[in-house]
Enzyme design. Structure first.
Site, mmCIF file in Angstrom:
data_model
loop_
_atom_site.group_PDB
_atom_site.id
_atom_site.type_symbol
_atom_site.label_atom_id
_atom_site.label_comp_id
_atom_site.label_asym_id
_atom_site.label_seq_id
_atom_site.Cartn_x
_atom_site.Cartn_y
_atom_site.Cartn_z
ATOM 1 C CG ASN A 125 69.952 80.356 33.420
ATOM 2 O OD1 ASN A 125 68.719 80.105 33.762
ATOM 3 N ND2 ASN A 125 70.635 79.609 32.913
ATOM 4 C CE1 TYR A 167 73.734 79.473 39.434
ATOM 5 C CE2 TYR A 167 73.307 80.316 37.560
ATOM 6 C CZ TYR A 167 73.170 79.290 38.301
ATOM 7 O OH TYR A 167 72.702 78.038 37.902
ATOM 8 N NE ARG A 197 66.764 75.289 31.294
ATOM 9 C CZ ARG A 197 68.136 75.733 31.656
ATOM 10 N NH1 ARG A 197 68.579 75.812 32.901
ATOM 11 N NH2 ARG A 197 68.746 76.239 30.686
ATOM 12 C CD GLU A 226 71.388 77.066 34.798
ATOM 13 O OE1 GLU A 226 72.388 77.564 35.196
ATOM 14 O OE2 GLU A 226 71.482 76.667 33.821
ATOM 15 C CG HIS A 243 73.528 73.689 29.393
ATOM 16 N ND1 HIS A 243 72.516 74.093 30.034
ATOM 17 C CD2 HIS A 243 74.456 73.692 30.012
ATOM 18 C CE1 HIS A 243 73.155 74.339 31.363
ATOM 19 N NE2 HIS A 243 74.078 74.422 31.051
ATOM 20 C CD GLU A 252 74.177 80.239 32.241
ATOM 21 O OE1 GLU A 252 75.255 79.881 32.282
ATOM 22 O OE2 GLU A 252 73.527 80.216 33.263
HETATM 23 O O1 IFM Z 1 76.693 74.884 36.017
HETATM 24 C C1 IFM Z 1 76.418 75.725 35.357
HETATM 25 C C2 IFM Z 1 75.254 75.735 34.280
HETATM 26 O O2 IFM Z 1 75.799 74.702 33.526
HETATM 27 C C3 IFM Z 1 75.026 77.080 33.671
HETATM 28 N N1 IFM Z 1 74.713 77.941 34.708
HETATM 29 C C4 IFM Z 1 75.563 78.270 35.579
HETATM 30 C C5 IFM Z 1 75.850 76.998 36.496
HETATM 31 C C6 IFM Z 1 76.681 77.247 37.690
HETATM 32 O O3 IFM Z 1 77.968 77.490 37.193
#
Ligand code: IFM
Length: 477
Positions: free
Chosen positions: A309, A311, A92, A382, A136, A181
């Site tokens: 995504n 985290y 990606r 992600e 992005h 995002e």
């Molecule tokens: O590095 C970033 C990415 O560009 C977008 N999502 C989160 C990642 C980590 O912060």
């Protein structure tokens, strides 16, 4: 009718001693143009908001910029060979808007498009499925000068740009995501200003969010018209939001953050409406007068997939008297209308970003999208972690990152078992790179980058991930 692009996810799992993923599961890794390409002024590329921002004193840690980054623009063929060695099924990447349409308007730049044509051809030549993200975060600077995402016109410009890319690459790329995002673009870019373009105005952040989604919808319509076979989606960054206690004030704080972080995007895109509580929460910030008749129908143009995504989790509470403001994405200015909400730190292990590690939150997030919003195939576009790595005897033994991936893949597998049509997973990131306002001080890569020599060293997590891909699963614990 079954969709030939998305293999079945449910009912085919091996429940034996290994956690096996569905056949055809799309194992990948992700990057983004400004974070890795470098070559900021080559081949006709013009500045984006991130060039301007990173060259402005005080905006990025240590004054780092993406001018050179990982020099991927020049090293692309060997980087693709590395991906093939790791056994990646998909890669990606994002297209740099100011590289393919300098200035953000007018005709395409042949040299810019040619770079991505060569990248896609290299990928296909190595049996790696290209996954293209159109945006992005690198808005061409002249479009920001004309108002940026708070200006409605930017949405139309984005759709024009999408058409240029589709004309050039639509014959060889199947998977397309429009935005990466949009919360970050809107709320970090125009709310707190910790990301480019560095503006800080709650109403602008809300307008930016709307126009990003409008641009997404217009781009989907343009792509659908010119490439009916393409698999189209959007990538949103989602968080489970948990109240710190069951006290009504904490529960209400969680509702408000959930509205801004998650439902602000999921509801318009997948339901064609804004959440009613969001409009009420934001009444001091905006009257939503920027939303025109027909916008939500465009924004909710049907998709083929949704990218998630993931985290971390947000745990929130009502304010306490005299509480210190929170740093970074917890800053009140990221959350217009919820300035008095407090983010709670639970004391669980964190990554080098100070983000709490919460693998069950991935299962929860995927289940929520599926159970509350859509039957569409989902992809984790992600997931990853920054840790402080070190090269010892030529090796990088990143055990913490490896454990993070392992836990989150187990969580992803659990979501599949619960009925979520999860069809792929992209590790963030293939390689260490420019981590936005943190510059090169945070490393998310499975591959170590030596920024002086540009040497690449696959870390332990990369070798482990290659084995996961090879066996299409994980050893049972
Ligand atoms: O590095 C970033 C990415 O560009 C977008 N999502 C989160 C990642 C980590 O912060």
């Amino acid at each position: 009718m079954s969709n030939p692009y998305h293999p079945p996810a449910v009912g085919v799992l091996d429940q034996g001693p290994e956690l096996i993923f569905p056949p055809g599961f799309l194992w990948g890794a992700a990057t983004a143009a400004y974070q890795i390409e470098g070559a900021a002024t080559e081949g006709g590329r013009t500045p984006s908001i991130w060039d301007t921002f990173s060259h402005t004193e005080g905006r990025v840690v240590a004054g780092h910029t993406g001018d050179v980054a990982c020099d991927h623009y020049h090293r692309m063929p060997s980087d693709v060979r590395l991906m093939a060695e790791l056994g990646l099924k998909s890669y990606r990447f994002s297209v740099s808007w100011p590289r393919v349409q300098p200035g953000g308007s007018g005709p395409a730049n042949a040299a810019g498009l040619d770079f991505y044509r060569r990248l896609v051809d290299e990928l296909l030549g190595h049996g790696i499925e290209p996954w293209l993200t159109l945006y992005h975060w690198d808005l061409p600077q002249p479009l920001e000068d004309a108002g940026g995402w708070p200006a409605r016109d930017t949405a139309g410009r984005f759709a024009e740009y999408a058409e240029l890319v589709a004309d050039a690459l639509g014959d060889r790329v199947t998977y397309w995501t429009t935005l990466n995002e949009p919360w970050c673009s809107a709320f970090l870019g125009y709310g707190s200003g910790v990301h480019a373009p560095g503006r800080s105005d709650g109403a602008d952040a809300v307008r930016a969010g709307h126009h990003l989604m409008l641009g997404h919808g217009l781009a989907v319509q343009a792509l659908r018209a010119s490439r009916p076979q393409a698999q189209l989606g959007i990538t949103v960054n989602l968080y489970p939001v948990t109240p710190a206690s069951d006290a009504p004030a904490d529960v209400d704080a969680a509702r408000r953050i959930d509205a801004l972080a998650n439902r602000f995007f999921l509801d318009p895109v997948l339901r064609g409406s804004y959440p009613t509580d969001l409009a009420a929460d934001l009444r001091e910030v905006t009257d939503f007068g920027h939303v025109r008749d027909g916008d939500l129908a465009v924004i909710s143009t049907p998709l083929d997939l949704v990218g998630v995504n993931y985290y971390s989790r947000h745990v929130v509470a009502a304010p306490v008297e005299g509480a210190e403001p929170e740093p970074y994405w917890r800053a009140p200015s990221c959350w217009p209308g919820s300035e008095d909400v407090r983010f709670v730190t639970r004391g669980v292990p964190v990554t080098d970003m100070n983000w709490e590690i919460d693998a069950p939150g991935l299962t929860e997030t995927l289940r929520r999208v599926h159970e509350e919003y859509t039957d569409l195939p989902l992809y984790v576009t992600e997931n990853g972690s920054a840790f402080v790595d070190a090269v010892v005897d030529g090796q990088v033994d990143d055990v913490d990152r490896l454990a993070y991936f392992d836990a989150h893949l187990r969580a992803a597998h659990e979501a599949i078992n619960a009925g979520v049509p999860l069809r792929g997973y992209f590790a963030w990131s293939l390689m260490d790179n420019f981590e936005w306002a943190w510059g090169y001080t945070k490393r998310f890569g499975m591959v170590w980058i030596d920024y002086d020599s540009q040497a690449r060293i696959p870390k332990s997590s990369a070798r482990w991930y290659a084995e996961v891909i090879r066996r299409n699963g994980l050893a049972a614990q």
